[in-house]
Design an enzyme around this catalytic site. Structure first.
Site, short mmCIF file in Angstrom:
data_model
loop_
_atom_site.label_atom_id
_atom_site.label_comp_id
_atom_site.label_asym_id
_atom_site.label_seq_id
_atom_site.Cartn_x
_atom_site.Cartn_y
_atom_site.Cartn_z
N ASN A 165 37.80 -88.26 18.31
CA ASN A 165 36.77 -87.11 18.05
C ASN A 165 37.40 -85.78 18.10
O ASN A 165 38.47 -85.42 18.07
CB ASN A 165 35.95 -87.39 19.40
CG ASN A 165 36.85 -87.10 20.77
OD1 ASN A 165 37.16 -86.17 20.84
ND2 ASN A 165 36.68 -88.24 21.45
N ASP A 179 34.46 -93.56 22.56
CA ASP A 179 33.56 -94.83 23.31
C ASP A 179 33.77 -96.04 22.74
O ASP A 179 33.57 -97.12 23.46
CB ASP A 179 32.22 -94.52 23.05
CG ASP A 179 31.56 -93.25 23.98
OD1 ASP A 179 32.21 -92.75 24.88
OD2 ASP A 179 30.73 -92.57 23.32
N LYS A 200 48.67 -101.91 7.66
CA LYS A 200 47.46 -101.16 7.34
C LYS A 200 46.35 -101.92 6.12
O LYS A 200 46.65 -102.64 5.49
CB LYS A 200 48.03 -99.90 6.19
CG LYS A 200 47.08 -98.84 5.92
CD LYS A 200 47.78 -97.76 5.07
CE LYS A 200 46.61 -96.97 4.52
NZ LYS A 200 47.31 -96.27 3.34
N LYS A 220 26.53 -92.46 37.42
CA LYS A 220 27.91 -92.72 37.62
C LYS A 220 28.34 -92.29 39.09
O LYS A 220 29.45 -92.25 39.36
CB LYS A 220 28.70 -91.91 36.71
CG LYS A 220 28.23 -92.18 35.31
CD LYS A 220 29.00 -91.87 34.21
CE LYS A 220 28.55 -92.23 32.94
NZ LYS A 220 29.52 -92.58 31.72
#
Ligand SMILES: Cc1cc2nc3c(=O)[nH]c(=O)nc-3n(C[C@H](O)[C@H](O)[C@H](O)COP(=O)(O)O)c2cc1C
Length: 397
Positions: A209, A278, A288, A341
């Site tokens: 990210n 995630d 590859k 959480k």
């Protein structure tokens, strides 16, 4: 931060004395009142005039120098200093201080000092490794002096080894650590996560990210400057290591989970600022994946929810803070996360708000606890870090 602090630099007769005007200048630029004292032998390497020009203060060499009005300079300088640094510290001055000798301006002043004193030994590697010098350093440590480890490398005497004076910017960081902020986190262990995790698909590609790690690094640095013992577990980032912070570098979400859970039990405060991917490929391809990527069928599985795990393990004495990046329903989603959480605080930001989120040097954050929601204006990530710590201390004391 360092504005109006009284810094006393003690320069002795080593070749590295040439680096200290640079340090003095850096401190003056930060608004410090800098005094410099030198040994007679230091004058062979650098002039008092250099320091007087840079600092605007008289550079004392002779303990008995007469001034009008008359003053006892070594006592005055010792009592007004907030921090003293002896750099470079010769083998000779180290030996003299370790044995309570006070036969020059520096040694006389140091005996009268009550503030923190750091010494930066700098000398030829054989001199540094000499057991007499090492014993003297051990004695100084025993008496509470801070010893700045010399760097290793090529020396003026053409030897290669340990004994180099660290660069002025490094020396500056010792002073910053000691004086920039009140040490209201002294005695606390703080665990911070930062950066992006990387989940390999094959030897070339990965899932990740856009996190740059800036917010987590700002938090780790702020906590360190406020006296905490900081461990930073970081994924990918281009940022420089933070001095005095124990940094653990990881790649995948699983690595981060392992490193965080290892340190968590002893942490008083944990702040998860990392952006953990995630999803991770169920299997990493050994070769590859060939050109026709569209044909490659990658099965994904969810990575471990580190924050939830910390919430489950948390004791009443521990404080856990997470981050929540939302594009819509920021408050509702963050509050739900807080409860689900079982954590103490969420720092929320809306990625659509200008100046917030990844990559920027600023952030626009809202501090959410079970009892309160506090929205803060746009500010630098450094300022955000201090606001987050202020809030944690307000809640946890
Ligand atoms: C060119 C030269 C460079 C020196 N560099 C160092 C040094 O880096 N570290 C050190 O401990 N002594 C060094 N010395 C030896 C010291 O100058 C000497 O021990 C002196 O007595 C130290 O005096 P002071 O501690 O009062 O300043 C050097 C001497 C010379 C001639």
């Amino acid at each position: 931060m360092l504005k109006d602090k009284n810094i006393l630099l003690c320069v002795t007769g080593g070749i590295a004395a040439y680096k200290i005007p640079n340090l003095a200048s850096m401190l003056v630029k930060q608004g410090c009142n800098v005094n410099v004292i030198m040994t007679k032998n230091a004058e062979s390497f650098i002039t008092a005039k250099t320091f007087e020009t840079l600092t605007g203060n008289t550079c004392m060499v002779d303990t008995f120098q007469t001034t009008y009005p008359p003053r006892i300079h070594h006592i005055d300088l010792a009592t007004t200093a907030d921090y003293v640094m002896v750099a470079p510290a010769t083998a000779n001055i180290i030996g003299k201080i370790a044995h309570g000798i006070a036969d020059d301006m520096i040694t006389s002043t140091l005996l009268a000092c009550k503030c923190p004193v750091a010494l930066a030994p700098a000398m030829n590697v054989n001199m540094f490794e000499n057991p007499i010098v090492q014993d003297n350093i051990a004695t100084l440590k025993k008496y509470g002096y801070n010893i700045i480890e010399p760097a290793t490398g090529y020396m003026a005497c053409k030897a290669v080894g340990k004994g180099k004076l660290p660069e002025p910017v490094q020396l500056y960081k010792y002073i910053e650590k000691e004086l920039a902020f009140t040490h209201d986190l002294q005695g606390k262990k703080v665990l911070v996560t930062a950066g992006a995790t990387k989940e390999p698909i094959d030897p070339v590609r990965y899932i990740s990210n856009n996190s740059t790690g800036k917010m987590g690094y700002a938090l780790a640095k702020a906590a360190m400057l406020r006296g905490a013992d900081v461990t930073l577990v970081t994924g990918q980032t281009a940022l420089e290591d933070i001095p005095f912070v124990h940094t653990v570098k990881v790649t995948t979400a699983q690595d981060m989970y392992n490193a965080v859970t290892e340190s968590f039990a002893t942490a008083d405060i944990t702040i998860k600022a990392a952006a953990v991917a995630d999803y991770t490929p169920a299997e990493v391809a050994q070769n590859k994946i060939k050109k026709a990527d569209g044909d490659a069928n990658i099965n994904l599985k969810r990575t471990k929810d580190i924050l939830k795990e910390l919430g489950n393990r948390k004791t009443d004495k521990q404080f856990v803070c997470g981050f929540s990046m939302e594009t819509e329903n920021m408050l509702e989603n963050s509050k739900e996360k807080l409860v689900k959480k079982n954590i103490d605080m969420i720092v929320a930001n809306n990625l659509k708000t200008e100046g917030a989120g990844f990559g920027t040097d600023t952030n626009v954050i809202t501090l959410i606890t079970k009892e309160s929601t506090e929205q803060l204006p746009i500010m630098s990530k450094e300022e955000c870090a201090h606001k987050i710590i202020d809030k944690i201390l307000e809640l946890k004391g």
